[in-house]
Scaffold this motif. Sequence first.
Motif, PDB file in Angstrom:
ATOM      1  N   LEU A   9       0.825  -1.215   0.000  1.00 24.14           N
ATOM      2  CA  LEU A   9       0.000   0.000   0.000  1.00 24.14           C
ATOM      3  C   LEU A   9       0.856   1.262   0.000  1.00 24.14           C
ATOM      4  CD1 LEU A   9      -2.885   1.109   0.066  1.00 24.14           C
ATOM      5  CD2 LEU A   9      -2.770   1.065   2.554  1.00 24.14           C
ATOM      6  N   ALA A  10       1.643   1.462   1.059  1.00 26.48           N
ATOM      7  CA  ALA A  10       2.365   2.726   1.211  1.00 26.48           C
ATOM      8  C   ALA A  10       3.409   2.945   0.113  1.00 26.48           C
ATOM      9  CB  ALA A  10       3.033   2.772   2.589  1.00 26.48           C
ATOM     10  N   ALA A  11       4.262   1.941  -0.137  1.00 26.68           N
ATOM     11  CA  ALA A  11       5.343   2.109  -1.109  1.00 26.68           C
ATOM     12  C   ALA A  11       4.825   2.333  -2.533  1.00 26.68           C
ATOM     13  CB  ALA A  11       6.289   0.909  -1.054  1.00 26.68           C
ATOM     14  N   PRO A  12       3.957   1.455  -3.063  1.00 30.56           N
ATOM     15  CA  PRO A  12       3.468   1.712  -4.428  1.00 30.56           C
ATOM     16  C   PRO A  12       2.623   2.973  -4.540  1.00 30.56           C
ATOM     17  CG  PRO A  12       2.337  -0.182  -3.458  1.00 30.56           C
ATOM     18  CD  PRO A  12       3.467   0.157  -2.548  1.00 30.56           C
ATOM     19  N   MET A  13       1.894   3.310  -3.474  1.00 30.60           N
ATOM     20  CA  MET A  13       1.098   4.528  -3.513  1.00 30.60           C
ATOM     21  C   MET A  13       2.004   5.757  -3.564  1.00 30.60           C
ATOM     22  SD  MET A  13      -1.915   5.905  -3.582  1.00 30.60           S
ATOM     23  CE  MET A  13      -2.868   4.417  -3.307  1.00 30.60           C
ATOM     24  N   ALA A  14       3.053   5.774  -2.732  1.00 34.19           N
ATOM     25  CA  ALA A  14       3.997   6.890  -2.731  1.00 34.19           C
ATOM     26  C   ALA A  14       4.733   6.981  -4.063  1.00 34.19           C
ATOM     27  CB  ALA A  14       4.992   6.728  -1.582  1.00 34.19           C
ATOM     28  N   ALA A  15       5.124   5.824  -4.623  1.00 28.75           N
ATOM     29  CA  ALA A  15       5.820   5.811  -5.904  1.00 28.75           C
ATOM     30  C   ALA A  15       4.932   6.362  -7.015  1.00 28.75           C
ATOM     31  CB  ALA A  15       6.277   4.390  -6.243  1.00 28.75           C
ATOM     32  N   GLY A  16       3.666   5.950  -7.030  1.00 26.68           N
ATOM     33  CA  GLY A  16       2.743   6.435  -8.048  1.00 26.68           C
ATOM     34  C   GLY A  16       2.517   7.934  -7.956  1.00 26.68           C
ATOM     35  N   LEU A  17       2.345   8.435  -6.733  1.00 27.12           N
ATOM     36  CA  LEU A  17       2.162   9.871  -6.547  1.00 27.12           C
ATOM     37  C   LEU A  17       3.392  10.645  -6.993  1.00 27.12           C
ATOM     38  CD1 LEU A  17       0.432   9.873  -3.028  1.00 27.12           C
ATOM     39  CD2 LEU A  17      -0.619  10.585  -5.183  1.00 27.12           C
ATOM     40  N   CYS A  18       4.587  10.101  -6.685  1.00 27.84           N
ATOM     41  CA  CYS A  18       5.844  10.755  -7.054  1.00 27.84           C
ATOM     42  C   CYS A  18       6.010  10.798  -8.573  1.00 27.84           C
ATOM     43  CB  CYS A  18       7.007  10.015  -6.402  1.00 27.84           C
ATOM     44  SG  CYS A  18       8.631  10.753  -6.736  1.00 27.84           S
ATOM     45  N   VAL A  19       5.742   9.660  -9.237  1.00 28.19           N
ATOM     46  CA  VAL A  19       5.871   9.608 -10.702  1.00 28.19           C
ATOM     47  C   VAL A  19       4.886  10.572 -11.361  1.00 28.19           C
ATOM     48  CG1 VAL A  19       5.509   8.135 -12.729  1.00 28.19           C
ATOM     49  CG2 VAL A  19       6.787   7.263 -10.773  1.00 28.19           C
ATOM     50  N   ALA A  20       3.654  10.594 -10.858  1.00 25.70           N
ATOM     51  CA  ALA A  20       2.635  11.483 -11.434  1.00 25.70           C
ATOM     52  C   ALA A  20       3.022  12.956 -11.281  1.00 25.70           C
ATOM     53  CB  ALA A  20       1.290  11.224 -10.774  1.00 25.70           C
ATOM     54  N   TYR A  21       3.685  13.287 -10.179  1.00 27.31           N
ATOM     55  CA  TYR A  21       4.074  14.677  -9.915  1.00 27.31           C
ATOM     56  C   TYR A  21       5.302  15.089 -10.718  1.00 27.31           C
ATOM     57  CZ  TYR A  21       5.682  18.790  -7.333  1.00 27.31           C
ATOM     58  OH  TYR A  21       6.106  20.047  -6.998  1.00 27.31           O
ATOM     59  N   ARG A  22       6.302  14.195 -10.790  1.00 30.14           N
ATOM     60  CA  ARG A  22       7.580  14.554 -11.405  1.00 30.14           C
ATOM     61  C   ARG A  22       7.618  14.273 -12.911  1.00 30.14           C
ATOM     62  NH1 ARG A  22      11.886  15.505  -8.045  1.00 30.14           N
ATOM     63  NH2 ARG A  22      13.321  14.808  -9.677  1.00 30.14           N
ATOM     64  N   PHE A  23       6.842  13.297 -13.367  1.00 28.35           N
ATOM     65  CA  PHE A  23       6.908  12.899 -14.776  1.00 28.35           C
ATOM     66  C   PHE A  23       5.496  12.847 -15.381  1.00 28.35           C
ATOM     67  CE2 PHE A  23      10.309  10.705 -12.416  1.00 28.35           C
ATOM     68  CZ  PHE A  23      11.422  11.306 -13.001  1.00 28.35           C
ATOM     69  N   PRO A  24       4.868  13.993 -15.543  1.00 28.61           N
ATOM     70  CA  PRO A  24       3.486  13.999 -16.047  1.00 28.61           C
ATOM     71  C   PRO A  24       3.341  13.399 -17.447  1.00 28.61           C
ATOM     72  CG  PRO A  24       4.412  16.220 -15.998  1.00 28.61           C
ATOM     73  CD  PRO A  24       5.354  15.349 -15.247  1.00 28.61           C
ATOM     74  N   ALA A  25       4.333  13.606 -18.325  1.00 30.76           N
ATOM     75  CA  ALA A  25       4.254  13.060 -19.686  1.00 30.76           C
ATOM     76  C   ALA A  25       4.302  11.531 -19.653  1.00 30.76           C
ATOM     77  CB  ALA A  25       5.386  13.613 -20.548  1.00 30.76           C
ATOM     78  N   LEU A  26       5.220  10.998 -18.869  1.00 34.78           N
ATOM     79  CA  LEU A  26       5.314   9.540 -18.727  1.00 34.78           C
ATOM     80  C   LEU A  26       4.042   8.980 -18.112  1.00 34.78           C
ATOM     81  CD1 LEU A  26       6.890   6.867 -18.742  1.00 34.78           C
ATOM     82  CD2 LEU A  26       7.816   7.504 -16.485  1.00 34.78           C
ATOM     83  N   THR A  27       3.528   9.681 -17.129  1.00 34.10           N
ATOM     84  CA  THR A  27       2.297   9.240 -16.468  1.00 34.10           C
ATOM     85  C   THR A  27       1.145   9.134 -17.465  1.00 34.10           C
ATOM     86  OG1 THR A  27       2.966  10.245 -14.374  1.00 34.10           O
ATOM     87  CG2 THR A  27       0.623   9.815 -14.679  1.00 34.10           C
ATOM     88  N   GLU A  28       1.060  10.113 -18.348  1.00 35.33           N
ATOM     89  CA  GLU A  28      -0.018  10.112 -19.332  1.00 35.33           C
ATOM     90  C   GLU A  28       0.080   8.913 -20.275  1.00 35.33           C
ATOM     91  OE1 GLU A  28      -3.541  11.440 -20.596  1.00 35.33           O
ATOM     92  OE2 GLU A  28      -2.340  12.335 -18.985  1.00 35.33           O
ATOM     93  N   ARG A  29       1.326   8.480 -20.567  1.00 33.90           N
ATOM     94  CA  ARG A  29       1.516   7.351 -21.481  1.00 33.90           C
ATOM     95  C   ARG A  29       1.207   6.012 -20.828  1.00 33.90           C
ATOM     96  NH1 ARG A  29       6.245  10.126 -23.045  1.00 33.90           N
ATOM     97  NH2 ARG A  29       7.539   8.635 -21.887  1.00 33.90           N
ATOM     98  N   ILE A  30       1.540   5.859 -19.545  1.00 40.12           N
ATOM     99  CA  ILE A  30       1.403   4.542 -18.905  1.00 40.12           C
ATOM    100  C   ILE A  30       0.123   4.381 -18.102  1.00 40.12           C
ATOM    101  CG2 ILE A  30       3.910   4.334 -18.773  1.00 40.12           C
ATOM    102  CD1 ILE A  30       3.725   4.921 -15.790  1.00 40.12           C
ATOM    103  N   ARG A  31      -0.590   5.483 -17.889  1.00 40.46           N
ATOM    104  CA  ARG A  31      -1.775   5.421 -17.023  1.00 40.46           C
ATOM    105  C   ARG A  31      -2.825   4.451 -17.558  1.00 40.46           C
ATOM    106  NH1 ARG A  31      -4.337  11.012 -16.524  1.00 40.46           N
ATOM    107  NH2 ARG A  31      -2.584  11.385 -15.114  1.00 40.46           N
ATOM    108  N   LYS A  32      -3.176   4.570 -18.827  1.00 42.17           N
ATOM    109  CA  LYS A  32      -4.224   3.718 -19.385  1.00 42.17           C
ATOM    110  C   LYS A  32      -3.809   2.249 -19.460  1.00 42.17           C
ATOM    111  CE  LYS A  32      -7.550   3.376 -23.165  1.00 42.17           C
ATOM    112  NZ  LYS A  32      -8.052   3.994 -24.426  1.00 42.17           N
ATOM    113  N   PRO A  33      -2.583   1.923 -19.969  1.00 44.06           N
ATOM    114  CA  PRO A  33      -2.188   0.504 -19.982  1.00 44.06           C
ATOM    115  C   PRO A  33      -2.182  -0.132 -18.600  1.00 44.06           C
ATOM    116  CG  PRO A  33      -0.743   1.793 -21.396  1.00 44.06           C
ATOM    117  CD  PRO A  33      -1.587   2.774 -20.648  1.00 44.06           C
TER     118      PRO A  33
END
Length: 291
Positions: A147-171
Amino acid sequence: MSISQLVLSLVLATMVFSVALELKLDDFRRVGQTPWAVVCGLIPQFILLPVGTWAATLALDLPPNVEAAMILVASCPGGSLSNVITHFGRGNTALSVSISAVASLIALVATPFNFAWMVASNPATAGWLRTLEIDPSGIWVSLLALLAAPMAAGLCVAYRFPALTERIRKPLGNFALFALLAFIVLGLFRQRQMLTLGLLPMLALVIAHNACGLLFGWLTATAMRVAERDRRAVMIEGGMQNSGLALGIVALQFGSDLGMVVIASLWGIWHIVSGLSLALYWRRKDARLAH
């Protein structure tokens, strides 16, 4: 940890990560501003469903091991799957995550306590009373790793790498849905030797039990007048119990008693079916309202 447990843990962590990609820190700040909603999600899990189950076992004339299994499942609050189901059903995912985290900590004390007093006070199950020994480190590892680790990682990626997030979010979102469906198929396959007509009464019991959890969540959320998205999260949290934890306790404390294993296993399959069905209903409802 077996290979299958490791794979399942990685899948669950990936699912939580995919959910976190669509969350923002502001979502959790809003939850912090309304702690009443978190309390609303804890009431069905730790009070209404356990006590309601205990009352039902007093009224019903079921085998003691089945009644004990019902009480045990009702005493084990849900895990990270409820967060994914809530997200898919467009409920308040941040609230769902917050409820799950708090519930996991409370379960260290509440799960053994609820199970012990309810089994001991029911004449039919008193002989089944055991002293549960839940390792706190196991709960913490589950919280951190799943819970905590993947949730923190996801929030961090979404904040720091919005373009990457947009590409991988749907898959990743599609993978999360596929994984949930795979859990159902795998659960049915693993329990195929028990899929006989004689199992139907047990299945009916589990369906009714799960429906009570969802109903208690809806009643609590309605009584406390929380918002629609919050009500969806509370309902899912109330109707999804940690059947994996229940199965682990059955294996360690009750020698994998067959009746208890059947109830916990059917719960593990059915609550995904009911949760996904409810989430699909909500998505269609939102689609109709959007037109």
